[in-house]
Design an enzyme around this catalytic site. Structure first.
Site, PDB file in Angstrom:
ATOM      1  N   LYS A 567      -0.861   6.265  14.314  1.00 42.17           N
ATOM      2  CA  LYS A 567       0.431   6.122  13.627  1.00 42.17           C
ATOM      3  C   LYS A 567       0.557   7.339  12.719  1.00 42.17           C
ATOM      4  CE  LYS A 567      -1.218   2.080  11.956  1.00 42.17           C
ATOM      5  NZ  LYS A 567      -0.277   0.985  12.114  1.00 42.17           N
ATOM      6  N   LYS A 573      -0.638   3.869   4.694  1.00 49.08           N
ATOM      7  CA  LYS A 573      -1.166   3.299   5.944  1.00 49.08           C
ATOM      8  C   LYS A 573      -2.699   3.308   5.960  1.00 49.08           C
ATOM      9  CE  LYS A 573       2.910   4.873   8.582  1.00 49.08           C
ATOM     10  NZ  LYS A 573       3.556   3.690   9.180  1.00 49.08           N
ATOM     11  N   THR A 678       5.226  -1.690  14.242  1.00 50.60           N
ATOM     12  CA  THR A 678       5.592  -2.125  15.588  1.00 50.60           C
ATOM     13  C   THR A 678       4.469  -1.832  16.580  1.00 50.60           C
ATOM     14  OG1 THR A 678       6.846  -0.058  15.679  1.00 50.60           O
ATOM     15  CG2 THR A 678       8.103  -2.078  15.429  1.00 50.60           C
ATOM     16  N   LYS A 682       2.515  -3.675  20.055  1.00 44.23           N
ATOM     17  CA  LYS A 682       2.197  -3.014  21.329  1.00 44.23           C
ATOM     18  C   LYS A 682       0.744  -3.249  21.710  1.00 44.23           C
ATOM     19  CE  LYS A 682       5.689   0.328  20.102  1.00 44.23           C
ATOM     20  NZ  LYS A 682       5.977   1.579  19.377  1.00 44.23           N
TER      21      LYS A 682
HETATM   22  I1  GPV Z   1      12.118   4.562   5.677  1.00 41.41           I
HETATM   23  N1  GPV Z   1       9.799   3.694   9.037  1.00 41.41           N
HETATM   24  C1  GPV Z   1       9.655   4.914   9.652  1.00 41.41           C
HETATM   25  O1  GPV Z   1       9.074   5.006  10.726  1.00 41.41           O
HETATM   26  N2  GPV Z   1      10.161   6.023   9.056  1.00 41.41           N
HETATM   27  C2  GPV Z   1      10.852   5.970   7.906  1.00 41.41           C
HETATM   28  O2  GPV Z   1      11.304   7.013   7.383  1.00 41.41           O
HETATM   29  C3  GPV Z   1      11.025   4.699   7.331  1.00 41.41           C
HETATM   30  C4  GPV Z   1      10.489   3.580   7.881  1.00 41.41           C
HETATM   31  C5  GPV Z   1       9.224   2.509   9.702  1.00 41.41           C
HETATM   32  C6  GPV Z   1       8.422   1.588   8.810  1.00 41.41           C
HETATM   33  O3  GPV Z   1       7.471   2.344   8.088  1.00 41.41           O
HETATM   34  C7  GPV Z   1       7.722   0.566   9.699  1.00 41.41           C
HETATM   35  O4  GPV Z   1       7.032  -0.375   8.927  1.00 41.41           O
HETATM   36  C8  GPV Z   1       8.764  -0.153  10.567  1.00 41.41           C
HETATM   37  O5  GPV Z   1       8.116  -0.950  11.522  1.00 41.41           O
HETATM   38  C9  GPV Z   1       9.646   0.848  11.279  1.00 41.41           C
HETATM   39  O6  GPV Z   1      10.227   1.766  10.357  1.00 41.41           O
HETATM   40  C10 GPV Z   1      10.766   0.180  12.052  1.00 41.41           C
HETATM   41  O7  GPV Z   1      11.451  -0.730  11.252  1.00 41.41           O
END
Ligand code: GPV
Length: 836
Positions: A567, A573, A678, A682
């Site tokens: 990620k 994280k 998400t 997966k």
């Molecule tokens: I605000 N999220 C991302 O990937 N980029 C961003 O700039 C922001 C949120 C993500 C969240 O971090 C995740 O927890 C979430 O699953 C995802 O958005 C989709 O909702």
């Protein structure tokens, strides 16, 4: 002016109109035709890349035929449409998805085989479409797949970046960013040079009186840039519906370029102007969960909102309806606050151009938009400086001030005794410089506001948006827990598992109704089934091991426990918690008597992810992972017991290979910080287990699959504030196991300790904001439980099968259905006749 063919001639037209292919021979014909004509090659110089191009062109033709029919059908049906506005669409590869969704992958495989190609090799030639950073962008892509599959009349609107997210290389253990120029050959887009919108920036606003004595605002001067539409067909799975993703590209306004300056002999500066216009859509900002307030980013946002709104309004006006019907025809969903200017732009169109009264216009606006929030992290909440907005979008700033004025007046009326509330909820933050709080504007301008998992939706109501719940009432705020498309994330990524499931469930119906997976539990004691299940996991791990060998030179044992964290790299994280845990394990192995070393479960710790180029702490974490990898992987005392791998350039196509190959994956954010996550979904859908904190969608995954099937650890969200408070006031003691890890780093075990000093002190002496030390013991103890569980392979397999069977809830089809019913009020298109 739209040209139409006169009726008598239409018969000839119909006779020759393009038909979608279904047969192998037709695919072969189209493939060779494209190779020999479109690509000007022959059987003597058709390499795998050319073969990819040929088959992609054949399928693009197939898609565009259905795309055309879909657009006609939706126009004819004349229903309410969904417009999904997102600055990011992380699509990944399109060919495999297109073949699977139209149900012709097996046929294409044979066709390619006949002509001398292996389909996997051809598929892997495609460059990922990487117009996104991470979860937020991939969510938008999953939503497009579900909206098409469910036959919703839906459009995506985004930007056609020339450069997607950078490619990551690891050089001497450091991240290096390489520009991702991806448009050399992109058969999946259709340029629409006839669909353009001129977008204005800068300039001044003048008041005038119209003939009825009304004050109107004229925004004049400044510069205009042209938006050109590029359309990307989005095929649904097992349906002819092929929706549209419209991406805008910027260029100099036609006519204006060259003329004045060219005549003045200033050719060079005319070219410079042209390039400046093209800069707007040139590059995706590579930040995840972080906003940096750059003017070019604001320009991108307005450019895209203005072009999209113009297009949506133009389509509505063709229906000749009255303006008050606009919200019955149009639902616009804002993917985070990035498109919030669309709210202001619609108000501007209605008031300044269509001369509606303010209140009537505002009623239309507030019944059209929905806003999805994706984070509570303060550094990610967008704020734009007032002077910057004044300069770039003077009329929009006036409208924002008016929206704010009317809003604050209504708040003051309802809460006359609360002296601070107006300052707290004002769209304008009274700082130096003043800032426009985009989230507040998005809430005020929307019908509904939603979070993306239950915990997250509760948190936004009790923390960052608390006042707005009091003001607007709780009904405005809702939850829609995220999901993923099972087409890409099961069927495409893990074809063997998908086939095994289909063989038990009597077909692939589960791909359209993921709740059907629950029938898998009936087969949990079926010996053959379990054997195939385990074999498939091993094959997927072997495939990943092969990639690791090719990419890093390290040999990993596919029978070891594969522990994956892939990620974006971010302190919240907590990849640092993971790598500290790896070091702890390494020290424990080193401290063992050599005879004891047969005991631990062999493990491969796999990391992947990009750091934003300016995010130094994240880059330090990447560096540490790579240093630890080179020490452990070359230590003969360790052998297969522990290997550490950093997979460079994690992206959608790598995710498709990695997700099916995990035994355990890590979703270990500080409780309350990961809105949903998400990839957790997966990994479980592909038969892996999770080690995770009580955060985001982990909580709902636990509820669905059962707590005996997940490894939860760490402090709870409700305790985080108190712990931080204590640290801040000096009550902090480094966990003793973590202290030993830190000693090893400080002793130079992984290279010069100075390289990691800032990372260690973020824990030791800067209050450990992310609670790495507080959660460390719980984390390493839980990892030991994982080892124990993995030793009993039969029970492990029970857990995996049970979990997959209970993942139905996390399909993005369920998510889209919830949005459609509770936010958009949109119906699926009736496909009755067309499906016959
Ligand atoms: I605000 N999220 C991302 O990937 N980029 C961003 O700039 C922001 C949120 C993500 C969240 O971090 C995740 O927890 C979430 O699953 C995802 O958005 C989709 O909702």
């Amino acid at each position: 002016v739209e040209a139409t063919i006169p009726e008598p001639l239409r018969e000839a037209w119909r006779k020759y109109s393009a038909k979608p292919f279904t047969q192998k021979s037709e695919i072969e014909l189209e493939f060779v035709r494209h190779i020999e004509t479109t690509l000007a090659r022959s059987l003597f110089n058709c390499d795998e890349l050319a073969a990819y191009s040929g088959i992609a062109l054949a399928f693009r033709d197939r898609l565009i035929i259905e795309w055309n029919k879909t657009q006609q059908r939706q126009t004819f049906a004349d229903q309410k449409r969904i417009y999904y506005l997102s600055l990011e669409f992380l699509m990944g590869r399109a060919l495999d998805n297109a073949m699977l969704n139209v149900g012709l992958k097996d046929v294409a495989k044979e066709a390619l085989g006949d002509l001398g190609f292996r389909i996997e090799d051809v598929i892997s030639q495609e460059h990922d479409a990487a117009l996104g950073n991470g979860g937020l962008g991939r969510l938008a892509a999953c939503f497009l797949d579900s909206m098409a599959t469910l036959n919703y009349p839906a459009w995506g609107y985004g930007l056609r970046y020339r450069y997607g997210i950078f490619k990551q290389e690891i050089v001497d253990g450091y991240q290096v960013e390489i520009p991702d120029y991806w448009l050399d050959f992109n058969p999946w887009e259709f340029p629409r040079h006839d669909i353009t919108v001129n977008v204005q920036f800068y300039g001044t606003v003048n008041k005038q009186r119209d003939t009825q004595g009304r004050t109107t605002h004229i925004w004049q001067g400044g510069e205009t840039v042209q938006a050109v539409a590029y359309d990307v067909p989005i095929p649904g799975y097992g349906t002819p519906t092929t929706n549209n993703l419209r991406l805008w590209s910027s260029k100099a306004t036609s006519g204006e370029f060259n003329f004045q300056k060219f005549n003045a002999g200033d050719y060079e500066s005319a070219v410079a102007d042209e390039q400046r216009a093209e800069t707007i859509s040139a590059v995706l900002y590579p930040n995840d969960n972080l906003e940096r307030g750059k003017e070019l980013r604001l320009k991108q946002q307005y450019f895209w909102c203005a072009a999209s709104l113009y297009d949506i309004v133009r389509r509505f006006k063709k229906t000749k309806r009255a303006w008050n019907e606009f919200p019955d025809q149009v639902a616009i969903q804002l993917n985070d606050t990035h498109p919030t200017l669309a709210i202001v732009e619609l108000q501007r169109i209605l008031v300044d151009i269509e001369v509606l009264e303010w209140d009537e216009a505002w009623h239309i606006v507030t019944h059209t938009f929905g806003y999805t929030n994706h984070t509570v992290l303060p550094e990610a909440l967008e704020k734009w400086s007032v002077p910057m907005m004044q300069n770039l979008l003077p009329r929009h700033l006036q409208i924002i001030y008016d929206i704010n004025l009317f809003f604050l007046q209504s708040v003051e009326k309802r809460f006359p005794t609360d002296r601070d509330i107006l300052a707290r909820v004002s769209i304008i933050e009274e700082s130096h410089p003043k800032m426009v709080r985009m989230a507040y504007l998005a809430i005020i301008g929307s019908q509904k506001v939603n979070g993306v998992a239950e915990l997250h939706s509760d948190l936004i109501k009790t923390t960052i948006f608390k006042d707005f719940v009091d003001i607007c009432g709780p009904d405005k705020f809702t939850n829609v827990t995220n999901g993923i498309t099972p087409r890409r994330w099961l069927h495409q990524a893990n074809p063997r598992l998908s086939e095994l499931i289909a063989s038990k469930l009597g077909g692939y119906g589960f791909l359209k109704d993921l709740a059907l997976l629950e029938e898998l539990e009936d087969f949990i004691n079926d010996k053959e089934f379990r054997k195939s299940w385990v074999e498939i996991k091993l094959m997927n791990k072997t495939r990943l091991a092969k990639h690791i060998k090719e990419a890093t030179g390290y040999q990993v044992n596919p029978n070891a426990l594969f522990d994956v964290q892939v990620k974006r790299i971010h302190e919240y994280k907590r990849q640092q918690l993971n790598i500290f845990g790896v070091i702890h394990r390494y020290l424990a192995i080193k401290a063992m008597d050599p005879k004891e070393r047969a005991k631990p479960v062999p493990r491969v710790s796999i990391f992947g992810g990009k750091a934003a180029p300016g995010y130094w702490m994240a880059k330090t974490i990447i560096h540490l992972i790579n240093k630890v990898a080179s020490v452990i992987n070359n230590d003969p005392d360790v052998g297969d017991l522990l290997k550490v791998i950093f997979v460079a350039d994690y992206n959608v196509s790598k995710a498709e290979m990695i997700c099916p190959a995990s035994d355990i994956s890590e979703h270990i954010s500080t409780a309350g910080t990961e809105a949903s996550g998400t990839s957790n979904m997966k990994f479980v859908l592909n038969g892996g287990l999770i080690i995770g904190t009580c955060d985001g969608a982990n909580i709902e995954i636990t509820r669905e699959i059962g707590e005996q099937n997940i490894f939860l650890f760490g402090n709870l969200a409700e305790d985080v504030e108190e712990l931080r408070h204590r640290h801040y006031y000096g009550d902090f003691k480094l966990d003793m196991h973590l202290a030993k890890v830190f000693d090893a780093i400080k002793g130079g075990m992984f290279g010069p300790p100075d390289d990691f000093a800032a990372l260690l002190s973020s824990v030791e002496s800067h209050s450990d904001y992310y609670l790495v030390s507080d959660d460390f013991l719980s984390y390493i103890e839980t990892q030991e439980l994982v080892d124990e569980a993995f030793r009993n392979q039969d029970e492990w397999t029970d857990k995996c099968i049970t979990s997959v069977a209970r993942m139905g809830f996390f399909s993005s089809d369920r998510v889209i259905t919830e949005y459609a019913e509770s936010i958009w009020n949109v119906e699926q298109l009736d496909m009755g006749k067309e499906n016959e």
